[in-house]
Design an enzyme around this catalytic site. Structure first.
Site, PDB file in Angstrom:
ATOM      1  N   LYS A 240      -2.406  -1.946  -3.326  1.00  0.00           N
ATOM      2  CA  LYS A 240      -3.481  -1.105  -2.763  1.00  0.00           C
ATOM      3  C   LYS A 240      -3.078   0.369  -2.915  1.00  0.00           C
ATOM      4  CE  LYS A 240      -6.257  -0.176   1.349  1.00  0.00           C
ATOM      5  NZ  LYS A 240      -6.826  -0.648   2.622  1.00  0.00           N
TER       6      LYS A 240
ATOM      7  N   GLU B  90       0.827  -1.227   0.000  1.00  0.00           N
ATOM      8  CA  GLU B  90       0.000   0.000   0.000  1.00  0.00           C
ATOM      9  C   GLU B  90       0.850   1.262   0.000  1.00  0.00           C
ATOM     10  OE1 GLU B  90      -3.663   2.215   2.421  1.00  0.00           O
ATOM     11  OE2 GLU B  90      -2.749   0.429   3.304  1.00  0.00           O
TER      12      GLU B  90
ATOM     13  N   ARG C 166     -13.194   3.443   5.595  1.00  0.00           N
ATOM     14  CA  ARG C 166     -14.290   4.382   5.865  1.00  0.00           C
ATOM     15  C   ARG C 166     -15.418   4.305   4.837  1.00  0.00           C
ATOM     16  NH1 ARG C 166     -11.514  10.068   7.154  1.00  0.00           N
ATOM     17  NH2 ARG C 166      -9.807   8.960   6.113  1.00  0.00           N
TER      18      ARG C 166
END
Length: 340
Positions: free
Chosen positions: A220, A178, A294
């Site tokens: 990611k 990531e 989120r």
């Protein structure tokens, strides 16, 4: 089972048509902040109850193929005594673990950060694997400012990501790599493109140096977006065009799946942008999916609010968002679907 077959089996289970990854790996300070927004105290019991609610959502495995957990969650159980990683696995959701230890300022690169946690990583991974984790995640962050990220910041972060990925693969654990280019700031979408391109080039050069097998990683990345304070906004079409152009320049075809992070987008924006990317992707060599925190969890937290009697409706909110992102993976999502 050989390490190669173990890695391949995990990739096969995680990279599925129409499925994505749920990120539920918030650190203690981050989940405290999320809970505070809905007036819930961040106690171990509340965190256990909330993450248990996520992982026992009926039908979750229809749209979610993997879940990134926080270290604490690996050892927690559902109300009826089942280990949470097992509860996920029984839904067909592969349990994974966030293994980095957060960021610190990078010496001699003012404004840049580097992630800690490589020391003792192999031992920790061995323990996590015994608890059921089959993949891991490590995040490096890149702030955009006048002089950031510096070349030192870009190269150091790439080296750390590659070392982490190599250690994971040596133990039969699939690494999620990531490199997050941050949304904070007033930079243009063009500046984000330029920085992300430099970051991805450095990451793949480092992965190559460390002999990381690209067939057994998941990338990611961030989408290409203007800074959240930028005067000029961008719509899904422009975001998709620039994101795909950047990926084609930097990400080898051997990578099986690109699972975008939501990085501060609203749930609706993250779904609309993922949809535009897939609608435009044509014969892209990779799966283009999601690994949202989120953007999947916000509606769940707002519905749950720490009350057991809200759990079922909160699970329905998670199921709905996971389903909408699954539809976005086919490029056939519309905003009308939000009303269903």
């Amino acid at each position: 089972m050989s390490i190669q077959s173990e890695l391949q089996a995990t990739i096969a289970d995680m990279v599925g048509e129409g499925k994505g990854i749920l990120a539920a790996d918030e650190s203690l300070p981050t989940i405290a902040k999320r809970f505070k927004a809905v007036n819930v105290e961040s106690t171990e019991e509340n965190r256990r109850a909330y993450r248990s609610l996520l992982l026992t959502t009926p039908g979750l495995g229809e749209f979610i193929s993997g879940v990134i957990l926080f270290e604490e969650t690996l050892g927690q159980k559902t109300a009826d005594g089942k280990p949470l990683p097992q509860a996920a696995a029984e839904q067909g959701v592969v349990p994974g673990i966030k293994v980095d230890k957060g960021t610190i300022p990078l010496v001699n690169a003012p404004g840049d950060l580097v992630t800690q946690g490589l020391d003792g990583l192999a031992d920790r991974l061995t323990g996590y694997k015994e608890q059921g984790a089959r993949f891991a995640k490590w995040r490096e962050v890149y702030p955009i400012a006048g002089h950031n990220p510096t070349m030192l910041g870009i190269k150091t972060n790439a080296e750390v990501l590659a070392r982490y990925a190599a250690i994971c693969q040596s133990l039969g654990i699939v690494p999620i790599v990531e490199p997050e280019v941050l949304l904070d700031g007033d930079h243009t979408i063009e500046r984000c493109f330029e920085v992300t391109e430099a970051v991805q080039h450095a990451v793949f050069h480092a992965l190559h140096r460390h002999r990381v097998e690209l067939e057994h990683i998941i990338l990611k990345p961030s989408m290409i977006l203007p800074g959240k304070d930028a005067p000029k906004k961008a719509g899904p079409q422009e975001i998709a065009e620039k994101t795909l152009a950047q990926l084609r320049r930097t990400v080898p075809a051997a990578v099986p799946s690109i699972n975008f992070l939501s990085g501060g987008q609203t749930p609706e924006e993250a779904t609309a942008n993922l949809n535009a990317i897939n609608a435009m992707a044509g014969n892209a060599p990779w799966q283009l999916s999601f690994s949202y925190a989120r953007a999947l969890q916000d509606p769940v937290l707002k519905t749950w609010q720490g009350k057991a009697e809200n759990a079922q409706v909160a699970q329905q909110a998670l199921y709905k968002r996971a389903k909408l992102n699954s539809v976005a993976r086919t490029g056939s999502y519309t905003s009308e679907m939000e009303k269903d």
